[in-house]
Design a protein around this motif. Structure first.
Motif, short mmCIF file in Angstrom:
data_model
loop_
_atom_site.label_atom_id
_atom_site.label_comp_id
_atom_site.label_asym_id
_atom_site.label_seq_id
_atom_site.Cartn_x
_atom_site.Cartn_y
_atom_site.Cartn_z
N ARG A 181 1.04 -1.79 3.86
CA ARG A 181 0.55 -3.17 4.01
C ARG A 181 0.83 -3.98 2.75
NH1 ARG A 181 -5.62 -4.81 5.74
NH2 ARG A 181 -5.18 -6.99 6.11
N THR B 58 0.08 -6.49 -0.04
CA THR B 58 -1.23 -6.73 -0.64
C THR B 58 -1.33 -8.04 -1.42
OG1 THR B 58 -0.67 -5.50 -2.64
CG2 THR B 58 -1.67 -4.25 -0.82
N ILE C 37 -5.11 -8.49 -1.78
CA ILE C 37 -6.00 -7.55 -1.10
C ILE C 37 -5.68 -6.12 -1.52
CG2 ILE C 37 -6.44 -9.03 0.89
CD1 ILE C 37 -4.39 -7.17 2.41
N CYS D 146 0.84 -1.19 0.00
CA CYS D 146 0.00 0.00 0.00
C CYS D 146 0.88 1.24 0.00
CB CYS D 146 -0.91 -0.01 1.22
SG CYS D 146 -2.08 1.38 1.26
N LYS E 202 -10.40 1.68 -1.48
CA LYS E 202 -11.85 1.91 -1.50
C LYS E 202 -12.17 3.28 -0.92
CE LYS E 202 -15.74 0.11 -2.65
NZ LYS E 202 -16.09 0.20 -4.07
N ALA E 203 -11.47 3.66 0.15
CA ALA E 203 -11.70 4.98 0.76
C ALA E 203 -11.33 6.09 -0.23
CB ALA E 203 -10.88 5.12 2.04
N CYS F 286 -2.89 0.53 -3.48
CA CYS F 286 -3.30 0.59 -2.08
C CYS F 286 -3.81 -0.76 -1.61
CB CYS F 286 -4.46 1.58 -1.92
SG CYS F 286 -4.10 3.24 -2.48
N CYS F 287 -3.82 -0.94 -0.30
CA CYS F 287 -4.56 -2.06 0.26
C CYS F 287 -6.03 -1.76 -0.04
CB CYS F 287 -4.31 -2.18 1.77
SG CYS F 287 -4.88 -0.79 2.78
N TYR F 288 -6.87 -2.79 0.04
CA TYR F 288 -8.26 -2.60 -0.35
C TYR F 288 -8.95 -1.52 0.49
CZ TYR F 288 -13.07 -3.47 -1.66
OH TYR F 288 -14.36 -3.31 -2.11
N SER F 289 -8.67 -1.48 1.79
CA SER F 289 -9.32 -0.50 2.67
C SER F 289 -9.01 0.92 2.24
CB SER F 289 -8.89 -0.70 4.12
OG SER F 289 -9.32 -1.94 4.60
N HIS F 290 -7.73 1.22 2.01
CA HIS F 290 -7.36 2.57 1.60
C HIS F 290 -7.82 2.87 0.17
CE1 HIS F 290 -4.32 2.67 5.01
NE2 HIS F 290 -5.13 3.68 5.22
N CYS G 195 1.18 3.26 5.87
CA CYS G 195 0.48 1.97 5.80
C CYS G 195 1.47 0.91 5.35
CB CYS G 195 -0.73 2.02 4.88
SG CYS G 195 -1.62 0.42 4.81
#
Length: 160
Positions: free
Chosen positions: A30, A32, A45, A23, A85-86, A79-83, A28
């Motif tokens: 992270r 992925t 991810i 990410c 998507k945000a 990005c990781c999925y969380s970031h 972050c």
């Protein structure tokens, strides 16, 4: 009429590989991609988020770019999925174009330094400034900095 700018699989791969499959969001990093449950399985991810909006009227606007230009690797950040998507769901207030471009540049510079064995101490944010030699009112002071700071003063005052 300009249409939605989608990343091709090849473009997503370029964006992911340039980020080292980590990410790119500041602090972050992270991972992925990694092993899945079976020996021949991989779990991913991560996602490529758009810096300028994928659709006209989307967050952060189109920056005057065509749909084809918005589909290029330069307009994507891994990005990781969380970031991711945000960022893609943002109304344009939480993530600016300048911020996303800066995160991408910094992250890719770190990945390049790791590949070339360059010192990791060269990258990061300035967290504070200590004043060692100055008029009495400033001497010995330490200024804690945040993500965004504006330093003002007259020309030739040493704020560069």
């Amino acid at each position: 009429m300009d249409h939605r700018a989608e990343f091709s699989a090849a473009t997503r791969k370029i964006i992911a590989e340039r980020a080292g499959y980590q990410c790119s969001v500041l602090n972050c990093g992270r991972l992925t991609v990694g092993p899945g449950p079976g020996q021949a399985q991989v779990v991913s991810i991560g996602m490529a988020a758009h810096i300028y909006a994928a659709s006209p009227g989307g967050p952060r606007g189109t920056g005057g770019l065509s749909a084809a230009e918005r589909s290029e690797p330069e307009n994507g950040i891994w990005c990781c999925y969380s970031h991711g998507k945000a960022i893609d769901s943002d109304t344009g207030n939480a993530f600016s174009v300048a911020q996303l471009k800066a995160w991408k540049r910094l992250h890719e510079a770190r990945k390049n330094a790791e590949m070339t064995d360059a010192s990791q101490d060269r990258f990061g944010l300035v967290e504070s400034i200590s004043v060692n030699s100055a008029p009495a009112s400033l001497a010995g002071r330490k200024f804690e900095l945040g993500m965004r700071n504006i330093i003002t003063g007259p020309n030739a005052s040493g704020k560069t």
